[in-house]
Design an enzyme around this catalytic site. Sequence first.
Site, PDB file in Angstrom:
ATOM      1  CG  LEU A  68      -2.188  -0.795   1.248  1.00  0.00           C
ATOM      2  CD1 LEU A  68      -2.908  -0.612   2.585  1.00  0.00           C
ATOM      3  CD2 LEU A  68      -3.105  -0.423   0.101  1.00  0.00           C
ATOM      4  CG  ASP A  69       0.540   4.046  -3.091  1.00  0.00           C
ATOM      5  OD1 ASP A  69       1.301   3.124  -3.434  1.00  0.00           O
ATOM      6  OD2 ASP A  69      -0.266   4.593  -3.865  1.00  0.00           O
ATOM      7  NE  ARG A  70       6.169   8.041   4.674  1.00  0.00           N
ATOM      8  CZ  ARG A  70       7.444   8.332   4.923  1.00  0.00           C
ATOM      9  NH1 ARG A  70       8.327   8.348   3.938  1.00  0.00           N
ATOM     10  NH2 ARG A  70       7.849   8.617   6.137  1.00  0.00           N
ATOM     11  CB  ALA A  73      -2.943   4.268   0.939  1.00  0.00           C
ATOM     12  NE  ARG A  78      -1.399   8.412  -4.638  1.00  0.00           N
ATOM     13  CZ  ARG A  78      -0.179   8.563  -4.142  1.00  0.00           C
ATOM     14  NH1 ARG A  78       0.511   7.486  -3.751  1.00  0.00           N
ATOM     15  NH2 ARG A  78       0.357   9.755  -4.032  1.00  0.00           N
TER      16      ARG A  78
END
Length: 228
Positions: free
Chosen positions: A57-59, A61, A160
């Site tokens: 998961l992106d930072r 998120a 995104r």
Amino acid sequence: MQILYEDGPVLVVNKPSGLLVQAPPGIDSMVTQIKTMVGQKIGKPCDNVYLGVPHRLDRPATGAMVFALSRTAARRLSEQFQMRMVAKKYWVLVEGNVPDDTGDWEDFLRKVPDEARAEVVSSKHPEGRWALLHYRVLRRWEHCTHLEIELETGRTHQIRLQAASRGFPVLGDAQYGAQRPFGIPYDDERLRAIALHSRSLCFKHPQRDERLTLTAPLPQEWQTWVGE
């Protein structure tokens, strides 16, 4: 960090925003925190704890992530992600009013070399990778839409980028053009959240014939928008 499920070699947690999944030594991360937690529980140094990371998961998120505490479980879970056997649902708040109640977004995306971003490219681009998601509108406000998204593919920054490229950037995601803030406005931009939450994961337990569905409660940043 909230634990959502723990059984044998399977651990599912609710990731907070602003925290990297993996990082170089000396930098805090999900992996470091989980290894420390597991090590304390079983009486081992964190460096001796195995932790497999079958997805990311992106930072900025939040939400459900599954980790493996054995190499066999890591391999089996990774195979499920690679074969698209894992059902992944995300809740997202985007700027603007998405016109259709349901739909598909399909693009070819490219990870920009040496940069922490991706871009939409032509289907003929040699580095382009096919990306597909399905969305459903859960609620609309005057300048914002709440979407539930199911990913078919898992490309870098896929949700995104696909949302922003259509004029609907994720709230708080200044990197992809968002104008509206989201969550606590930390001075350190790396700590700021975006309105992207891994709401649920459905996958097969790596040790038995059982499908698991884990749902991650919403973080505090969402409470002014969506009540549980």
